[in-house]
Scaffold this motif. Structure first.
Motif, PDB file in Angstrom:
ATOM      1  N   CYS A   8     -59.678 131.329 -47.582  1.00 28.14           N
ATOM      2  CA  CYS A   8     -60.416 131.059 -46.358  1.00 28.14           C
ATOM      3  C   CYS A   8     -60.053 132.116 -45.323  1.00 28.14           C
ATOM      4  O   CYS A   8     -58.873 132.332 -45.044  1.00 28.14           O
ATOM      5  CB  CYS A   8     -60.104 129.660 -45.831  1.00 28.14           C
ATOM      6  SG  CYS A   8     -61.166 129.185 -44.435  1.00 28.14           S
ATOM      7  N   GLU A   9     -61.080 132.779 -44.800  1.00 29.16           N
ATOM      8  CA  GLU A   9     -60.891 133.801 -43.784  1.00 29.16           C
ATOM      9  C   GLU A   9     -61.685 133.407 -42.546  1.00 29.16           C
ATOM     10  O   GLU A   9     -62.778 132.868 -42.652  1.00 29.16           O
ATOM     11  CB  GLU A   9     -61.386 135.161 -44.292  1.00 29.16           C
ATOM     12  CG  GLU A   9     -60.721 135.618 -45.584  1.00 29.16           C
ATOM     13  CD  GLU A   9     -61.392 136.851 -46.164  1.00 29.16           C
ATOM     14  OE1 GLU A   9     -62.466 137.254 -45.635  1.00 29.16           O
ATOM     15  OE2 GLU A   9     -60.852 137.412 -47.129  1.00 29.16           O
ATOM     16  N   VAL A  10     -61.146 133.706 -41.375  1.00 31.16           N
ATOM     17  CA  VAL A  10     -61.843 133.403 -40.128  1.00 31.16           C
ATOM     18  C   VAL A  10     -61.966 134.682 -39.319  1.00 31.16           C
ATOM     19  O   VAL A  10     -60.986 135.405 -39.110  1.00 31.16           O
ATOM     20  CB  VAL A  10     -61.097 132.335 -39.303  1.00 31.16           C
ATOM     21  CG1 VAL A  10     -61.830 132.055 -37.992  1.00 31.16           C
ATOM     22  CG2 VAL A  10     -60.961 131.043 -40.110  1.00 31.16           C
ATOM     23  N   SER A  11     -63.187 134.969 -38.864  1.00 32.23           N
ATOM     24  CA  SER A  11     -63.426 136.150 -38.054  1.00 32.23           C
ATOM     25  C   SER A  11     -64.579 135.878 -37.099  1.00 32.23           C
ATOM     26  O   SER A  11     -65.649 135.420 -37.522  1.00 32.23           O
ATOM     27  CB  SER A  11     -63.757 137.356 -38.942  1.00 32.23           C
ATOM     28  OG  SER A  11     -64.063 138.496 -38.159  1.00 32.23           O
ATOM     29  N   VAL A  14     -66.428 132.565 -37.291  1.00 27.53           N
ATOM     30  CA  VAL A  14     -67.041 132.199 -38.572  1.00 27.53           C
ATOM     31  C   VAL A  14     -65.956 132.098 -39.643  1.00 27.53           C
ATOM     32  O   VAL A  14     -65.173 133.025 -39.836  1.00 27.53           O
ATOM     33  CB  VAL A  14     -68.093 133.234 -39.013  1.00 27.53           C
ATOM     34  CG1 VAL A  14     -68.679 132.854 -40.380  1.00 27.53           C
ATOM     35  CG2 VAL A  14     -69.208 133.339 -37.982  1.00 27.53           C
ATOM     36  N   ALA A  15     -65.913 130.957 -40.329  1.00 28.51           N
ATOM     37  CA  ALA A  15     -64.981 130.766 -41.437  1.00 28.51           C
ATOM     38  C   ALA A  15     -65.693 131.057 -42.740  1.00 28.51           C
ATOM     39  O   ALA A  15     -66.816 130.585 -42.956  1.00 28.51           O
ATOM     40  CB  ALA A  15     -64.443 129.340 -41.435  1.00 28.51           C
ATOM     41  N   ILE A  48     -64.039 127.538 -34.514  1.00 24.76           N
ATOM     42  CA  ILE A  48     -64.934 127.920 -35.604  1.00 24.76           C
ATOM     43  C   ILE A  48     -66.302 127.330 -35.337  1.00 24.76           C
ATOM     44  O   ILE A  48     -66.446 126.119 -35.169  1.00 24.76           O
ATOM     45  CB  ILE A  48     -64.377 127.455 -36.968  1.00 24.76           C
ATOM     46  CG1 ILE A  48     -63.096 128.213 -37.285  1.00 24.76           C
ATOM     47  CG2 ILE A  48     -65.412 127.632 -38.077  1.00 24.76           C
ATOM     48  CD1 ILE A  48     -62.382 127.729 -38.535  1.00 24.76           C
ATOM     49  N   ARG A  49     -67.314 128.174 -35.319  1.00 29.26           N
ATOM     50  CA  ARG A  49     -68.663 127.739 -34.971  1.00 29.26           C
ATOM     51  C   ARG A  49     -69.584 127.622 -36.184  1.00 29.26           C
ATOM     52  O   ARG A  49     -70.618 126.965 -36.119  1.00 29.26           O
ATOM     53  CB  ARG A  49     -69.276 128.717 -33.964  1.00 29.26           C
ATOM     54  CG  ARG A  49     -68.453 128.906 -32.704  1.00 29.26           C
ATOM     55  CD  ARG A  49     -68.464 127.650 -31.864  1.00 29.26           C
ATOM     56  NE  ARG A  49     -69.803 127.358 -31.374  1.00 29.26           N
ATOM     57  CZ  ARG A  49     -70.261 127.712 -30.189  1.00 29.26           C
ATOM     58  NH1 ARG A  49     -69.486 128.376 -29.354  1.00 29.26           N
ATOM     59  NH2 ARG A  49     -71.493 127.408 -29.818  1.00 29.26           N
ATOM     60  N   ALA A  50     -69.255 128.306 -37.271  1.00 25.97           N
ATOM     61  CA  ALA A  50     -70.080 128.277 -38.475  1.00 25.97           C
ATOM     62  C   ALA A  50     -69.198 128.515 -39.687  1.00 25.97           C
ATOM     63  O   ALA A  50     -68.121 129.113 -39.582  1.00 25.97           O
ATOM     64  CB  ALA A  50     -71.192 129.323 -38.406  1.00 25.97           C
ATOM     65  N   ILE A  51     -69.662 128.041 -40.840  1.00 24.19           N
ATOM     66  CA  ILE A  51     -68.877 128.130 -42.071  1.00 24.19           C
ATOM     67  C   ILE A  51     -69.761 128.683 -43.176  1.00 24.19           C
ATOM     68  O   ILE A  51     -70.904 128.249 -43.359  1.00 24.19           O
ATOM     69  CB  ILE A  51     -68.327 126.746 -42.473  1.00 24.19           C
ATOM     70  CG1 ILE A  51     -67.413 126.207 -41.370  1.00 24.19           C
ATOM     71  CG2 ILE A  51     -67.575 126.814 -43.800  1.00 24.19           C
ATOM     72  CD1 ILE A  51     -67.150 124.730 -41.465  1.00 24.19           C
ATOM     73  N   SER A 100     -73.410 125.216 -41.758  1.00 21.66           N
ATOM     74  CA  SER A 100     -72.781 125.790 -42.947  1.00 21.66           C
ATOM     75  C   SER A 100     -73.824 126.543 -43.764  1.00 21.66           C
ATOM     76  O   SER A 100     -74.987 126.142 -43.833  1.00 21.66           O
ATOM     77  CB  SER A 100     -72.126 124.696 -43.797  1.00 21.66           C
ATOM     78  OG  SER A 100     -73.083 123.725 -44.196  1.00 21.66           O
ATOM     79  N   ILE A 101     -73.394 127.632 -44.365  1.00 18.73           N
ATOM     80  CA  ILE A 101     -74.271 128.489 -45.151  1.00 18.73           C
ATOM     81  C   ILE A 101     -73.651 128.704 -46.515  1.00 18.73           C
ATOM     82  O   ILE A 101     -72.469 129.055 -46.627  1.00 18.73           O
ATOM     83  CB  ILE A 101     -74.470 129.856 -44.471  1.00 18.73           C
ATOM     84  CG1 ILE A 101     -75.087 129.692 -43.083  1.00 18.73           C
ATOM     85  CG2 ILE A 101     -75.321 130.783 -45.328  1.00 18.73           C
ATOM     86  CD1 ILE A 101     -75.100 130.972 -42.273  1.00 18.73           C
TER      87      ILE A 101
END
Length: 219
Positions: A8-11, A14-15, A48-51, A100-101
């Motif tokens: 799991c990376e967060v940038s 966005v995760a 985190i706003r989106a995954i 989520s995508i």
């Protein structure tokens, strides 16, 4: 956060939850628990706003359950695995409260399909393939009879589930399973331009909080 089969990376808000169990991302209990935990952590993090759910394995999103780990196992062990995949993970995705995508490159089958269609958006590479092969192994794909008809309609869902056949990205798009078809190389985030565009808009600091959009999804 790192699990031996899940990264799991967060940038930039966005995760990215990355499936990484070569050669086909076959799901075992530890991997399913790792994905569920990653979604839970990302869902609880207001930063985190989106995954994005994607794969580090070439030509495979997920082949579904690793049938080898079911052979010879007790009823309790099998029930635990199915509980994690079809109850805990599905409920976590359903009640996530933020977009989520699924970025599907290569093959998505069975339990891999469950993870993908439980996301809000599916981007499929041009060579991506989909299917529910459980029937070929003598298993009735019961959970999919609940999920799939809501998306593609009862008759089309039953044909896919009873035949167990695989189908490509174009048919998945026509059925409404896939939001958009992209070049194969674009399924590897953060390069995917369509997914990046969606995530940038959602994760923008000045964008409205998306959680309110998901209130109707909650039971």
């Amino acid at each position: 956060m790192t699990d031996k089969t899940v990264d799991c990376e967060v940038s930039n808000g966005v995760a990215r939850i990355i499936l990484n169990r070569p050669t086909v991302n076959a799901l075992n209990l530890e991997m399913i628990q790792g994905v569920a935990a990653a979604f839970e952590i990302a869902g609880d993090d207001d930063g985190i706003r989106a995954i994005v759910l994607t794969s580090a394995v070439s030509k495979a999103f997920s082949a579904g359950l690793d049938l080898n780990i079911l052979l010879g196992k007790s009823e309790e062990k099998v029930r635990e695995l199915l509980q994690e995949l079809y109850v805990r993970l599905y409920d976590t995705q359903y009640n996530l409260g933020k977009p989520s995508i699924a970025a599907v490159g290569g093959a998505a089958r069975g339990g891999g399909m469950t993870m993908a269609i439980s996301c809000d958006v599916i981007l499929a590479g041009q060579s991506a393939t989909f299917g529910y092969p459980e029937i070929d192994a003598g298993v009735i794909p019961a959970i999919h009879f609940t999920h799939l008809p809501r998306i593609v309609g009862r008759h089309r869902a039953f044909e896919l589930l009873f035949s167990g056949r695989s189908f490509g990205a174009e048919e998945a798009y026509r059925l409404g399973l896939v939001s958009r078809i992209v070049a194969d190389e674009e399924t590897g985030f953060p390069r995917a331009s369509n997914g990046r565009n969606i995530c940038c808009k959602i994760s923008c600091r000045d964008a409205p909080r998306p959680r309110c959009i998901y209130a109707p999804k909650r039971p």
